[in-house]
Design a protein around this motif. Structure first.
Motif, PDB file in Angstrom:
ATOM      1  N   LEU A  47       0.895  -1.145   0.000  1.00 25.09           N
ATOM      2  CA  LEU A  47       0.000   0.000   0.000  1.00 25.09           C
ATOM      3  C   LEU A  47       0.937   1.198   0.000  1.00 25.09           C
ATOM      4  N   ILE A  48       1.347   1.598  -1.144  1.00 24.61           N
ATOM      5  CA  ILE A  48       2.395   2.579  -1.413  1.00 24.61           C
ATOM      6  C   ILE A  48       3.745   1.979  -1.023  1.00 24.61           C
ATOM      7  N   TYR A  49       3.913   1.522   0.209  1.00 25.70           N
ATOM      8  CA  TYR A  49       5.120   0.807   0.631  1.00 25.70           C
ATOM      9  C   TYR A  49       4.918  -0.666   0.322  1.00 25.70           C
ATOM     10  N   LYS A  50       5.952  -1.332  -0.188  1.00 24.71           N
ATOM     11  CA  LYS A  50       5.869  -2.740  -0.560  1.00 24.71           C
ATOM     12  C   LYS A  50       6.778  -3.554   0.360  1.00 24.71           C
ATOM     13  N   HIS A  51       6.267  -4.666   0.884  1.00 25.91           N
ATOM     14  CA  HIS A  51       7.045  -5.521   1.779  1.00 25.91           C
ATOM     15  C   HIS A  51       6.663  -6.978   1.531  1.00 25.91           C
ATOM     16  N   ALA A  52       7.655  -7.827   1.357  1.00 28.37           N
ATOM     17  CA  ALA A  52       7.414  -9.264   1.208  1.00 28.37           C
ATOM     18  C   ALA A  52       8.613 -10.012   1.782  1.00 28.37           C
ATOM     19  N   GLU A  53       8.342 -11.208   2.280  1.00 26.00           N
ATOM     20  CA  GLU A  53       9.391 -12.067   2.819  1.00 26.00           C
ATOM     21  C   GLU A  53       9.170 -13.482   2.341  1.00 26.00           C
ATOM     22  N   GLY A  54      10.259 -14.235   2.271  1.00 27.93           N
ATOM     23  CA  GLY A  54      10.141 -15.619   1.855  1.00 27.93           C
ATOM     24  C   GLY A  54      11.436 -16.380   2.041  1.00 27.93           C
ATOM     25  N   THR A  55      11.407 -17.608   1.557  1.00 22.48           N
ATOM     26  CA  THR A  55      12.576 -18.477   1.619  1.00 22.48           C
ATOM     27  C   THR A  55      12.738 -19.174   0.278  1.00 22.48           C
ATOM     28  N   GLY A  56      13.915 -19.724   0.072  1.00 22.47           N
ATOM     29  CA  GLY A  56      14.158 -20.431  -1.173  1.00 22.47           C
ATOM     30  C   GLY A  56      15.387 -21.312  -1.091  1.00 22.47           C
ATOM     31  N   THR A  57      15.640 -21.998  -2.183  1.00 21.73           N
ATOM     32  CA  THR A  57      16.822 -22.841  -2.325  1.00 21.73           C
ATOM     33  C   THR A  57      17.499 -22.485  -3.636  1.00 21.73           C
ATOM     34  N   VAL A  58      18.812 -22.277  -3.569  1.00 17.73           N
ATOM     35  CA  VAL A  58      19.608 -21.982  -4.751  1.00 17.73           C
ATOM     36  C   VAL A  58      20.474 -23.200  -5.057  1.00 17.73           C
ATOM     37  N   THR A  59      20.454 -23.623  -6.319  1.00 22.37           N
ATOM     38  CA  THR A  59      21.277 -24.730  -6.792  1.00 22.37           C
ATOM     39  C   THR A  59      22.070 -24.238  -7.995  1.00 22.37           C
ATOM     40  N   ALA A  66      22.427 -23.773  -1.547  1.00 23.13           N
ATOM     41  CA  ALA A  66      22.214 -23.031  -0.302  1.00 23.13           C
ATOM     42  C   ALA A  66      20.733 -22.761  -0.089  1.00 23.13           C
ATOM     43  N   ASN A  67      20.324 -22.788   1.179  1.00 26.35           N
ATOM     44  CA  ASN A  67      18.995 -22.318   1.564  1.00 26.35           C
ATOM     45  C   ASN A  67      19.119 -20.826   1.842  1.00 26.35           C
ATOM     46  N   VAL A  68      18.155 -20.024   1.355  1.00 29.25           N
ATOM     47  CA  VAL A  68      18.266 -18.574   1.451  1.00 29.25           C
ATOM     48  C   VAL A  68      16.983 -17.941   1.994  1.00 29.25           C
ATOM     49  N   LYS A  69      17.144 -16.707   2.488  1.00 25.06           N
ATOM     50  CA  LYS A  69      16.029 -15.857   2.880  1.00 25.06           C
ATOM     51  C   LYS A  69      15.875 -14.796   1.802  1.00 25.06           C
ATOM     52  N   ILE A  70      14.647 -14.390   1.561  1.00 32.68           N
ATOM     53  CA  ILE A  70      14.362 -13.368   0.564  1.00 32.68           C
ATOM     54  C   ILE A  70      13.554 -12.264   1.235  1.00 32.68           C
ATOM     55  N   ALA A  71      13.910 -11.024   0.943  1.00 23.73           N
ATOM     56  CA  ALA A  71      13.154  -9.872   1.429  1.00 23.73           C
ATOM     57  C   ALA A  71      12.978  -8.898   0.266  1.00 23.73           C
ATOM     58  N   VAL A  72      11.779  -8.355   0.142  1.00 23.41           N
ATOM     59  CA  VAL A  72      11.482  -7.364  -0.885  1.00 23.41           C
ATOM     60  C   VAL A  72      10.926  -6.137  -0.188  1.00 23.41           C
ATOM     61  N   VAL A  73      11.532  -4.983  -0.435  1.00 29.31           N
ATOM     62  CA  VAL A  73      11.023  -3.717   0.092  1.00 29.31           C
ATOM     63  C   VAL A  73      11.074  -2.681  -1.019  1.00 29.31           C
ATOM     64  N   GLY A  74      10.184  -1.731  -0.947  1.00 28.83           N
ATOM     65  CA  GLY A  74      10.180  -0.679  -1.957  1.00 28.83           C
ATOM     66  C   GLY A  74       8.971   0.207  -1.806  1.00 28.83           C
ATOM     67  N   GLY A  75       8.724   0.962  -2.841  1.00 31.24           N
ATOM     68  CA  GLY A  75       7.590   1.869  -2.825  1.00 31.24           C
ATOM     69  C   GLY A  75       7.134   2.166  -4.226  1.00 31.24           C
ATOM     70  N   GLY A  76       5.993   2.789  -4.324  1.00 31.17           N
ATOM     71  CA  GLY A  76       5.440   3.133  -5.623  1.00 31.17           C
ATOM     72  C   GLY A  76       3.936   3.241  -5.538  1.00 31.17           C
ATOM     73  N   LEU A  77       3.314   3.149  -6.664  1.00 25.36           N
ATOM     74  CA  LEU A  77       1.862   3.222  -6.736  1.00 25.36           C
ATOM     75  C   LEU A  77       1.303   1.810  -6.769  1.00 25.36           C
ATOM     76  N   THR A  78       1.292   1.154  -5.620  1.00 26.50           N
ATOM     77  CA  THR A  78       0.859  -0.237  -5.552  1.00 26.50           C
ATOM     78  C   THR A  78      -0.140  -0.429  -4.424  1.00 26.50           C
ATOM     79  N   ALA A  79      -0.935  -1.476  -4.551  1.00 29.49           N
ATOM     80  CA  ALA A  79      -1.858  -1.873  -3.485  1.00 29.49           C
ATOM     81  C   ALA A  79      -2.139  -3.355  -3.656  1.00 29.49           C
ATOM     82  N   GLY A  80      -2.131  -4.101  -2.564  1.00 27.68           N
ATOM     83  CA  GLY A  80      -2.501  -5.499  -2.655  1.00 27.68           C
ATOM     84  C   GLY A  80      -1.863  -6.377  -1.604  1.00 27.68           C
TER      85      GLY A  80
END
Length: 152
Positions: A47-59, A66-80
């Motif tokens: 909602l204007i600010y964007k935030h997401a978290e997750g996990t994954g595996t890189v091969t 490796a097992n990894v953590k993922i984080a997404v942050v940002g901003g813009g004209l978004t909602a959801g």
């Protein structure tokens, strides 16, 4: 409308890639022959600010994993609010699995109701990360931010 939105996303991604390109020697970039694949799960909101978290595996093609953590942050004209399950990523131009960690520039356009989808190209210097995935939720808008991969 969606076709126009994704066209705009391509333009934003190209601009973000150009802004984050760092000077590097052609010899070093040419030596980066390892390819890594990322499988990930991600959930977030915006909602204007964007935030997401997750996990994954890189091969990687050289046998590293490796097992990894993922984080997404940002901003813009978004909602959801959304989640992506079993997303796929391809990381190219790396020498070693250590090159995958860090912040990737992210820009994109999202559009979806109930079944949500994403396709993005992110950059970190000469390293590229192409993401794709589908999930569920509602998301709409254009955003710029960073996608961070760290050790789990």
């Amino acid at each position: 409308m969606i076709k126009h939105t994704f066209g705009m996303a391509a333009l934003i991604i190209a601009c973000a890639g150009a802004m984050t390109a760092l000077p590097t020697s052609n010899a070093r970039a040419a030596e980066a022959s390892v390819k890594c694949d990322l499988v990930y799960n991600l959930s977030g909101w915006s909602l204007i600010y964007k935030h997401a978290e997750g996990t994954g595996t890189v091969t990687c093609s050289n046998g590293q994993r490796a097992n990894v953590k993922i984080a997404v942050v940002g901003g813009g004209l978004t909602a959801g609010k959304y989640h992506i399950d079993n997303g796929k990523g391809e990381i190219s131009k790396v020498h070693d699995i250590a090159d995958i960690y860090g912040n990737y520039a992210q820009a994109g356009a999202e559009a979806g109701v109930v079944k949500s989808g994403t396709a993005q190209l992110l950059t970190k210097g000469t390293t590229s990360l192409a993401l794709s995935g589908t999930g569920e939720g509602v998301n709409l808008g254009i955003s710029v931010g960073k996608f961070t991969i760290s050790r789990k």
